[in-house]
Scaffold this active site. Structure first.
Site, mmCIF file in Angstrom:
data_model
loop_
_atom_site.group_PDB
_atom_site.id
_atom_site.type_symbol
_atom_site.label_atom_id
_atom_site.label_comp_id
_atom_site.label_asym_id
_atom_site.label_seq_id
_atom_site.Cartn_x
_atom_site.Cartn_y
_atom_site.Cartn_z
ATOM 1 N N LYS A 86 4.505 -0.651 -17.004
ATOM 2 C CA LYS A 86 5.662 -1.282 -16.363
ATOM 3 C C LYS A 86 5.684 -2.779 -16.669
ATOM 4 O O LYS A 86 6.711 -3.351 -16.988
ATOM 5 C CB LYS A 86 5.619 -1.092 -14.844
ATOM 6 C CG LYS A 86 5.872 0.312 -14.380
ATOM 7 C CD LYS A 86 6.027 0.392 -12.865
ATOM 8 C CE LYS A 86 4.783 0.016 -12.096
ATOM 9 N NZ LYS A 86 3.608 0.849 -12.327
ATOM 10 N N CYS A 175 6.465 -0.270 4.079
ATOM 11 C CA CYS A 175 5.235 -0.093 3.296
ATOM 12 C C CYS A 175 4.025 -0.825 3.845
ATOM 13 O O CYS A 175 2.909 -0.400 3.628
ATOM 14 C CB CYS A 175 5.472 -0.435 1.824
ATOM 15 S SG CYS A 175 5.671 -2.163 1.455
ATOM 16 N N MET A 176 4.202 -1.951 4.546
ATOM 17 C CA MET A 176 3.034 -2.742 4.913
ATOM 18 C C MET A 176 2.853 -2.982 6.408
ATOM 19 O O MET A 176 1.879 -3.576 6.819
ATOM 20 C CB MET A 176 3.108 -4.125 4.232
ATOM 21 C CG MET A 176 2.990 -4.080 2.753
ATOM 22 S SD MET A 176 1.707 -2.956 2.176
ATOM 23 C CE MET A 176 0.286 -3.610 3.018
ATOM 24 N N MET A 360 -0.388 3.236 0.655
ATOM 25 C CA MET A 360 0.614 3.954 1.436
ATOM 26 C C MET A 360 0.064 5.162 2.203
ATOM 27 O O MET A 360 0.643 5.573 3.193
ATOM 28 C CB MET A 360 1.778 4.390 0.549
ATOM 29 C CG MET A 360 2.595 3.232 0.044
ATOM 30 S SD MET A 360 3.097 2.118 1.353
ATOM 31 C CE MET A 360 2.356 0.606 0.814
ATOM 32 N N GLY A 397 2.037 -2.803 -1.816
ATOM 33 C CA GLY A 397 2.880 -2.150 -2.797
ATOM 34 C C GLY A 397 3.790 -3.113 -3.529
ATOM 35 O O GLY A 397 4.010 -2.972 -4.725
ATOM 36 N N GLN A 398 4.314 -4.095 -2.820
ATOM 37 C CA GLN A 398 5.319 -4.962 -3.422
ATOM 38 C C GLN A 398 4.721 -6.316 -3.820
ATOM 39 O O GLN A 398 3.742 -6.760 -3.245
ATOM 40 C CB GLN A 398 6.485 -5.165 -2.449
ATOM 41 C CG GLN A 398 7.161 -3.846 -2.078
ATOM 42 C CD GLN A 398 8.441 -4.054 -1.296
ATOM 43 O OE1 GLN A 398 9.468 -4.331 -1.865
ATOM 44 N NE2 GLN A 398 8.368 -3.926 0.014
#
Lengths: 773, 225
Positions: A86, A175-176, A360, A397-398
């Site tokens: 990615k 997510c967090m 997650m 995640g981000q």
């Protein structure tokens, strides 16, 4: 210091110049002249990767005003020159033919191109009109863990400081949030204590429901490299699905969904039962608490819950753990007592350094806060924390879930420092923002799921989303899509590309992508990273922060946003830094960030260094230096071991819906795929979503690979091709679907139950049935 | 007596064999051990120099291939077609059986040392960075040729080794060496595209003569005509 490479380069240049000068006397050669025509002569600029929370350093190659190539930044200690697929191809999305370059305004059901001026005027007047008619709490903003630090900061200042509503939340809630509440309840301070360098010291890596080989591939490669080069390094994969990570691990332990609660408690039971407790650590640095039980699942609108901590003693905690003897919980966990004892022995061995990783699997969990607490319990009982190679590490995640969502605080209850319910924190924010103190409301309003429920109920009449795609990423999108389509709510969407969310917008604002603007991100290891704008954004596309500022100005708050268009990112960051002054969270000045490939906070002004291990007085000057460890997030300096029981999931498979549904990602795609699906290499590798089966289940139902099947829950249905023995293999009785594909929306099927403490939804567990199409 | 000699002889053979095995395993371990290079602030932690001598054991064979005119069926066009831009990780052009494997042995059995693969009627290209075993972290299969949305990607021109200080002097390396520090994996051997295969793989110490044009950090700019 001149390394061999520089030496060679300089030698080649010098000798060539000398030789040329003697051959052609009278002609001077400029030593720094670069020929533009030479192919491969690329301008490389550093920055963080656009995608995940690992926060790899990248070098973006530009040529003739275009981004043309990417490579790993060898100077970044995160990735040391390596990226994932990615990262290498990220810039390719910017040349997608359907890029949003002009604002689009819906007029009589059709989108019409307008100028940016006109679109911003319309958004501002709509927002103003809504507030006048329905009050401040009828407007909302929903932002992102992918927003830059300046973007998050101006959104918070605009909503909480200027307008005076707490109707601001972000997709990091999805997510967090459980990681945050886990940190706050156990340590009183958010974000991991350790750093990625732990990988170079640890002997054992325990991965709790975390497919790191695909989701955090660069860190996984760092682990693999350590396993190759050092002796005594093991990777243990604890999961409900066999993945690439399980295959690469030294041991794969599969458990039943939701049973992680029982496993963690059983490990603690074994640690105590075998005398592996680090008694002096526990005596000096730990207190024991229990919280409420049977805390619900948040399935109903306007659900409220507040936990209450009750102090207990070590003996009471031991008695509680009696119920989690490994052989007693085998039926719940599906894990043999032998395997749990083995795990406990790794954590318990004083000669082994252990790092636990999760993402997650533990966070998107109706007991996510509890699960985070329980992993901390293991590390606190054994004293394996805040030291090189020892520690629990919550991965994000981000790319700026930490830097923006958590540190700037783009949640309804948060302020850049502290929470809205705290008078002192509100006073500080009001002072720095130069707004009246009583303008900042003292009560949180809507967390992400509830915000979209409020849209559905008609309570929110204006919503503006930035850098996120909720109609693919929310749970139970079957409810929230029609909700956003209702006439009762005016929807503004800022994005780089059209998405299913922009499809329901009344105004679409074109946003500048990553390297088309300057900014800062903060990664999982508290590392703040700066980048400079490298290429121009197409058409009228604009940085999200500047859109917010333009709207604020049009609504009469211009004096609160006195930033310049060219340099607003830096001016905003300098203002924001004031919130974190002090030893515990000092942020590096922007000049330092520009020079280095990221700095880990707390930044130590005196030495100009990062703090790699917090709460350990050897590394962290914020600690009380008379103690070895100081968990200074809590007033008494002590971390909390929480008594948290096993409680079942809200919806479990039954005769009607006999399968667990688990959702997640694949390495090739980033979240809702709005960027990665526009990158040809990535789309061609995984062109569509699929539903993974255990081969026995598939055989029993007579389902072949690639055959289309319906995945049906009580909420909705999605049709997907079956995948058997391909990327991953769920345990029997479970199916897995990646959520990136907007044409096969698995979130129409998922359940919007959440952790009552963190309000983070559980995307990993609900009940479905399968039908052949 | 004779039996004694046989036993002694046997022991010597064993010792020598053991010695060879130990030496081989040691050198293999060294080859994998890149993390021993101590990261220094301001220097490259990715060991760009480290791969230079890899595959040098095969250099004489590679020269033989050149001399005999054995050519690869891989062309520079096919080489670049598998890359989104020059320097990007190539995609996997063949089906892979182990989708749930990250790579490792499944890939390296062919791509560590190369060799002829009858199934594809081709020589397997050799990876320049076999220490990284999570292969599918960067190399992904091609399952479809379609696009989600049309894309106006501008693929920059491939670098050419035309930059020379003097007529006839060794060309400067026109691309950066990150992840590609083993020159012979692309420029030597039977899988190397004809257009970029060197005539003198047996010289081995490539960077003795070929300097690097890599203005990675916009600092050192090299001399050009």
């Amino acid at each position: 210091m001149m390394n061999r490479r520089n030496f060679l380069k300089k030698a080649a240049a010098a000798s060539a110049m000398a030789a040329a000068a003697t051959m052609i006397p009278g002609i001077l050669f400029a030593s720094d002249q670069v020929d533009d025509n030479i192919t491969g002569d690329i301008n490389w600029t550093k920055g963080p990767c656009r995608f995940c929370g690992v926060g790899c350093g990248v070098l973006i190659g530009t040529q003739k005003g275009k981004a043309v190539a990417v490579k790993g930044d060898p100077n970044s200690s995160v990735n040391k020159g390596l990226l994932c697929v990615k990262g290498y191809h990220q810039i390719m999305c910017t040349s997608s033919a359907d890029r949003l370059t002009k604002p689009l305004v819906k007029k009589n059901g059709k989108y019409v191109e307008t100028s940016m001026e006109e679109a911003l005027d319309l958004v501002a007047s709509k927002m103003k009109e809504t507030i006048e008619k329905h009050g401040k709490d009828s407007v909302a903003m929903y932002t992102s863990g992918q927003s830059t630090i300046p973007e998050g900061y101006v959104a918070s200042k605009f909503m909480k400081g200027a307008i005076g509503t707490n109707n601001l939340d972000c997709n990091a809630r999805l997510c967090m949030a459980s990681a945050v509440t886990g940190f706050l309840t156990t340590f009183g301070a958010d974000e991991p204590m350790g750093c990625y360098e732990d990988i170079e010291y640890a002997n054992v890596f325990v991965l709790w429901g975390n497919n790191m080989a695909e989701m955090h591939p660069v860190l996984f490669s760092r682990m693999l490299d350590n396993r190759l080069t050092r002796k005594n390094v093991k990777i243990i994969d604890l999961a409900t699905r066999t993945t690439r990570t399980s295959k690469a691990a030294d041991k794969s332990i599969l458990f039943k969904p939701q049973a992680d609660l029982a496993i963690a408690n059983a490990i603690c039971y074994e640690i105590i039962n075998n005398g592996w407790v680090n008694n002096s650590f526990v005596e000096k640095h730990i207190v024991f608490n229990k919280g409420k039980t049977n805390i619900g699942y948040g399935l109903e609108d306007k659900f409220k819950f507040k936990d209450k901590a009750t102090p207990i003693d070590f003996e009471q905690y031991k008695t509680f753990l009696e119920g989690y003897r490994p052989d007693k919980v085998e039926a719940i966990t599906g894990v043999s007592a032998k395997d749990i004892k083995y795990l406990a022995s790794l954590y318990g061995d004083p000669n082994l350094k252990v790092v636990s990783y999760w993402c997650m699997g533990l966070n998107q969990h109706t007991r996510g806060t509890w699960m985070n607490n329980l992993v901390y319990n293991i590390h606190l009982l054994t004293g394996k924390i805040s030291q090189p190679g020892n520690g629990p590490f919550s991965l994000t995640g981000q790319p700026s879930a930490c830097g923006t969502a958590r540190e700037v605080g783009t949640f309804t209850h948060k302020l850049p420092k502290g929470v809205v319910t705290n008078k002192k924190h509100r006073e500080l924010a009001a002072k720095i923002w130069k707004v009246p103190y009583d303008r900042i409301p003292d009560k949180p309003t809507y967390h992400a799921t509830e915000m979209f429920r409020a849209v559905d109920r008609g309570d929110i009449k204006f919503i503006w989303t930035q850098v996120t795609n909720p109609l693919v990423s929310l749970p139970k999108t079957g409810r929230y899509r029609p909700a956003m389509q209702k006439d009762s709510c005016f929807v503004v969407v800022s994005d780089v590309f059209p998405t299913p969310t922009s499809d329901v917008a009344d105004v679409i604002l074109p946003a500048a992508w990553h390297v088309e603007k300057s900014g800062m991100y903060g990664n999982s290891e508290r590392r703040t990273q700066y980048w400079d704008k490298m290429v121009e954004a197409p058409g009228e596309a604009m940085p999200d922060a500047w859109m917010t500022i333009e709207i604020a100005k049009r609504m009469g708050y211009g004096d609160l946003f006195p930033y310049s268009k060219e340099n607003h990112h830096e001016e905003i960051y300098n203002e924001y830094r004031q919130f974190h002054v002090g030893k515990k969270h000092n942020m590096a000045p922007v000049e330092v960030l520009k020079k280095q490939s990221g700095v880990i906070w707390p930044y130590i002004e005196e030495t100009g260094k990062s703090t790699q291990w917090r709460f350990n007085s050897k590394y962290d000057p914020a600690c009380d230096s008379t103690k070895e460890f100081d968990f200074y997030g809590k007033p008494n300096g002590k971390a909390v071991i929480w008594q948290r029981p096993y409680e079942p999931a809200p919806e479990v498979p039954d005769n009607e819906y006999p399968f667990w549904l688990n959702t997640g990602r694949v390495i090739e795609h980033w979240h809702t795929g709005s960027m990665t699906r526009r990158i040809p290499v990535l789309h061609q590798a995984v062109p569509n979503a699929y539903v993974e089966f255990h081969p026995d289940d598939a055989k029993q139902m007579g389902i072949r690979n690639k055959q289309k099947v319906k995945v049906i829950s009580r909420r909705g249905t999605t049709v997907l091709p079956a995948s058997i023995n391909e990327r991953g293999m769920p345990t029997k009785g479970q199916v897995f679907v990646p959520f990136f594909d907007e044409s096969m929306l698995i979130n129409d099927v998922t359940l919007d139950a959440f952790c009552p403490i963190s309000k983070e939804p559980d995307y990993k567990k609900c009940a479905v049935r399968i039908e052949k199409v | 007596m004779r039996q004694g000699y046989i036993i002694i002889g046997f022991c010597i053979v064993l010792l020598v064999a053991a010695g060879i095995i130990v030496k081989a395993s040691l050198s293999e371990e060294q080859a994998l051990n890149y993390s021993e290079i101590i990261p220094m602030p301001g220097t490259n932690t990715l060991p760009i120099e480290e791969g230079v001598f890899k595959l040098s054991n095969n250099a004489e064979e590679f020269l033989d291939l050149v001399n005999r005119g054995v050519s690869s069926n891989q062309t520079l066009t096919s080489y670049y077609n598998r890359r989104a831009y020059p320097g990007a990780p190539p995609t996997i052009p063949h089906p892979t059986e182990e989708a749930h494997s990250m790579g490792g042995k499944d890939c390296l059995q062919c791509h560590q040392n190369g060799g002829y693969v009858d199934k594809y009627k081709a020589f397997a290209p050799v990876s320049p960075h076999t220490d990284y075993i999570n292969c599918k972290q960067c190399h992904v299969p091609v399952k479809s040729t379609g696009l989600f949305k049309a894309n106006n990607w501008y693929k920059m021109e491939a670098p050419e080794a035309k930059q020379q200080a003097l007529l006839g002097s060794p060309p400067i390396i026109p691309h950066s060496l990150e992840m590609r520090n083993n020159c012979l994996s692309c420029h030597g051997g039977p899988s190397a595209p004809k257009e970029i295969r060197v005539t003198h793989p047996n010289r081995v110490n490539c960077r003795q003569c070929h300097a690097l044009n890599d203005n990675a950090k916009n600092t050192t700019k090299i001399w050009t005509r």
